[in-house]
Design an enzyme around this catalytic site. Structure first.
Site, PDB file in Angstrom:
ATOM      1  N   LYS A  34       0.763  -1.259  -0.251  1.00  0.00           N
ATOM      2  CA  LYS A  34      -0.266   0.165   0.248  1.00  0.00           C
ATOM      3  C   LYS A  34       0.740   1.447  -0.287  1.00  0.00           C
ATOM      4  O   LYS A  34       1.892   1.124   0.441  1.00  0.00           O
ATOM      5  CB  LYS A  34      -0.933   0.238   1.249  1.00  0.00           C
ATOM      6  CG  LYS A  34      -0.364  -0.146   2.821  1.00  0.00           C
ATOM      7  CD  LYS A  34      -1.009  -0.597   3.345  1.00  0.00           C
ATOM      8  CE  LYS A  34      -0.296  -0.608   4.521  1.00  0.00           C
ATOM      9  NZ  LYS A  34      -0.688   0.223   6.352  1.00  0.00           N
ATOM     10  N   TYR A 260      17.764  30.409   8.175  1.00  0.00           N
ATOM     11  CA  TYR A 260      16.549  31.026   8.138  1.00  0.00           C
ATOM     12  C   TYR A 260      16.644  31.155   9.584  1.00  0.00           C
ATOM     13  O   TYR A 260      16.391  30.245  10.636  1.00  0.00           O
ATOM     14  CB  TYR A 260      14.941  29.448   7.915  1.00  0.00           C
ATOM     15  CG  TYR A 260      15.293  30.791   6.026  1.00  0.00           C
ATOM     16  CD1 TYR A 260      14.456  31.743   5.131  1.00  0.00           C
ATOM     17  CD2 TYR A 260      15.212  29.345   5.312  1.00  0.00           C
ATOM     18  CE1 TYR A 260      14.362  32.289   4.172  1.00  0.00           C
ATOM     19  CE2 TYR A 260      14.387  29.954   4.163  1.00  0.00           C
ATOM     20  CZ  TYR A 260      13.729  31.115   3.730  1.00  0.00           C
ATOM     21  OH  TYR A 260      13.891  31.094   2.455  1.00  0.00           O
TER      22      TYR A 260
HETATM   23  C1  LIG Z   1      -3.429  -4.736   8.519  1.00  0.00           C
HETATM   24  C2  LIG Z   1      -2.320  -4.577   8.472  1.00  0.00           C
HETATM   25  N1  LIG Z   1      -1.581  -5.423   8.072  1.00  0.00           N
HETATM   26  C3  LIG Z   1      -0.426  -5.319   8.589  1.00  0.00           C
HETATM   27  C4  LIG Z   1       0.118  -4.066   7.473  1.00  0.00           C
HETATM   28  C5  LIG Z   1       1.424  -3.882   7.653  1.00  0.00           C
HETATM   29  O1  LIG Z   1       2.177  -3.099   8.968  1.00  0.00           O
HETATM   30  P1  LIG Z   1       3.812  -3.041   9.314  1.00  0.00           P
HETATM   31  O2  LIG Z   1       4.368  -2.271   7.562  1.00  0.00           O
HETATM   32  O3  LIG Z   1       3.825  -2.625  10.645  1.00  0.00           O
HETATM   33  O4  LIG Z   1       4.638  -4.453   8.991  1.00  0.00           O
HETATM   34  C6  LIG Z   1      -0.594  -3.529   7.802  1.00  0.00           C
HETATM   35  C7  LIG Z   1      -0.359  -1.536   7.605  1.00  0.00           C
HETATM   36  O5  LIG Z   1      -0.515  -0.819   8.085  1.00  0.00           O
HETATM   37  C8  LIG Z   1      -1.668  -2.923   7.806  1.00  0.00           C
HETATM   38  O6  LIG Z   1      -2.563  -2.309   8.118  1.00  0.00           O
END
Ligand SMILES: Cc1ncc(COP(=O)(O)O)c(C=O)c1O
Length: 373
Positions: A34, A260
Site C-alpha cells: 500500500k 532561516y
Molecule cells: C492490516 C494490516 N496488516 C499489515 C500491515 C503491515 O504492517 P507493518 O508495515 O507494520 O508490517 C498493515 C500496515 O499498516 C496493516 O494495516
C-alpha cells in the site's frame, strides 16, 4: 544540475522477503505494498516481491494498478470496499476483501461471487483491541456463521496495536481473544477457517502465532518494526537510498548564524557545505540542528558523518564539514538515508517513524532503480 535522488534497490526487497520466509516458514506471505509500496514505487516493488503469495493494498486504485502491472496472485484490500458498486468491481477483478463492518457484510451477502472466484475468500476482521476496524466479541461469531452459510471461505484476521513493543500488555490480550475466537469458529463453523494475525513486528515478536498468513510491510523495505532491535540486527537491508549533492561550500565566521531564523550560531569558524535537499523533496524540516547525513568522498570512497546546522529549508540544508578532508569535492554525494544513516535513525531525530519518511517523499527527487549501489 540540482540533484536529489531516490534510488530503490529491488535486491534488498527480495532479500527482506526471504528473511520473512525464514522467520515464518509455514505461513503464506501477504506483502503489504500500500501507499505506493511504502513510497518505494509499486512498479519496482512487485517484480522484486514476486515470490510473495499475495499483496495487500489499502485502496481500490492501488489494487487496480497492481493488476495492470501484471500481478496475478492474491490482491487483498485491507480496508475492504467502500460501496456495493465497488464490491461488484472487486468480484470483476478477482480481489479478496476485508469485511470489517455491517455495510460490507450486507454487500457480500447480497452479491455472492461464483465458487471459484478469489472474492469468495474474505478476510473477516475481528476487533481485538486496536479499536479501529472490525467486529466486536459479541458479533464476530454470528457474522462468521452468516458468511460461511452464504458460501464464503473465511480468513479470521486482526491487527496488533503494539506489536513493536514486546512488553506491552495488550499484545497478550489480543492474542488470547484471537486464539479463543478462532478455536471456537473452527469447532462451531468450519474446521477450514484460516487465520492471519501478524504484521512485521508480530512476525518477529510472536513466532508462535504466525498462523496461515503473515502480513509484513515495513520490514520488506528494510526498516526495523520493533523498538528494541535495529534493522541490521534483524538482517534487513534498506531498500531505499535517498541522496543529494554538495552544491556549495563556505566558511561561516565565529559568531555568525546560519539559515532561516539565524538560530544556529557558529562558536568558531566553521566549514560548511550546502546540500541540495530540503522539505520540498520530502526531507523532514524538524530535524534542524540535530540529524546527521553521510558525505561520500569520491576519491577515497570513505563516508563521513556530518551534522545539520541551522534549519532545513525547502530546497537546501547546511552541514558542518569541518572534519572532512580539505579537498572534499563540490558535487560529492550526500546520503540523507540509506545504509547510513538509516531511515530509522533520521525518523528518531524527527520524532516519527521510518514509515512516514519513506511514504511522504515528494515528486521532485529523481527516481532510479538499481540492484547494488
Ligand atoms: C492490516 C494490516 N496488516 C499489515 C500491515 C503491515 O504492517 P507493518 O508495515 O507494520 O508490517 C498493515 C500496515 O499498516 C496493516 O494495516
Amino acid at each position: 544540475m540540482r540533484t536529489a535522488t531516490v534510488t530503490i534497490k529491488p535486491d534488498a526487497l527480495t532479500h527482506n522477503l526471504r528473511q520473512v520466509r525464514k522467520l515464518a516458514p509455514k505461513s503464506k506471505v501477504l506483502a503489504m505494498v500500500k501507499a505506493n509500496a511504502y513510497g518505494h514505487g509499486i512498479a519496482v516493488a512487485l517484480p522484486a516481491l514476486q515470490q510473495a503469495d499475495g499483496i495487500g493494498v489499502a485502496s481500490f486504485t492501488e489494487a487496480l494498478e497492481a493488476r495492470e502491472l501484471g500481478w496475478q496472485k492474491t490482491i487483498g484490500l485491507i480496508e475492504g470496499v467502500f460501496s456495493a458498486d465497488e464490491w461488484q468491481q472487486a468480484i470483476d477483478n478477482d480481489f479478496s476483501c476485508v469485511i470489517h463492518h455491517l455495510p460490507q457484510l450486507q454487500w457480500a451477502l447480497e452479491n455472492v461471487p461464483d465458487a471459484d472466484s478469489p472474492t469468495r475468500t474474505v478476510w473477516l476482521k475481528y476487533n481485538t483491541g486496536m479499536n479501529r476496524l472490525g467486529f466486536a466479541d459479541d458479533t464476530i461469531v454470528e457474522i462468521a456463521k452468516q458468511l460461511h452459510s452464504a458460501g464464503y471461505q473465511l480468513i479470521l484476521t486482526t491487527h496488533f496495536a503494539n506489536a513493536d513493543n514486546n512488553e506491552h500488555p495488550l499484545n497478550a490480550k489480543q492474542i488470547q481473544c484471537f486464539s479463543a475466537v478462532l478455536a471456537g469458529l473452527k469447532q462451531t463453523v468450519s474446521a477450514d477457517i484460516k487465520a492471519s494475525l501478524c504484521n512485521s513486528a508480530g512476525i518477529i515478536n510472536f513466532p508462535e502465532y504466525h498462523y496461515d498468513w503473515v502480513r509484513p510491510g515495513i520490514m520488506l523495505y528494510g526498516s526495523s518494526p520493533v523498538i528494541d532491535k535495529r534493522a541490521d540486527e534483524l538482517s534487513l537491508q534498506p531498500a531505499m537510498d535517498f541522496s543529494a549533492r554538495i552544491m556549495a561550500m563556505q566558511i561561516v565566521k565565529a559568531g555568525s548564524a546560519i539559515g532561516y531564523g539565524s538560530h544556529w550560531l557558529a562558536e568558531q569558524d566553521t566549514k560548511t557545505a550546502l546540500v541540495s535537499i530540503g522539505y520540498g523533496d520530502g526531507y523532514p524540516r524538524v530535524v534542524a540542528d540535530c540529524a546527521e547525513v553521510c558525505v561520500i568522498d569520491a576519491s577515497s570512497g570513505k563516508s563521513y558523518r556530518c551534522a545539520i546546522r541551522g534549519r532545513v529549508a525547502m530546497d537546501m540544508i547546511t552541514i558542518d564539514i569541518s572534519a572532512l578532508p580539505e579537498n572534499i569535492a563540490l558535487d560529492s554525494r550526500v546520503v540523507l538515508w540509506g545504509d547510513a544513516p538509516h531511515v530509522d535513525e533520521v525518523a528518531a531525530y524527527a520524532g516519527t517513524i521510518g514509515y512516514e519518511l519513506l511514504c511522504r517523499l515528494s515528486l521532485r527527487p529523481e527516481r532510479q532503480v538499481c540492484s547494488s549501489l
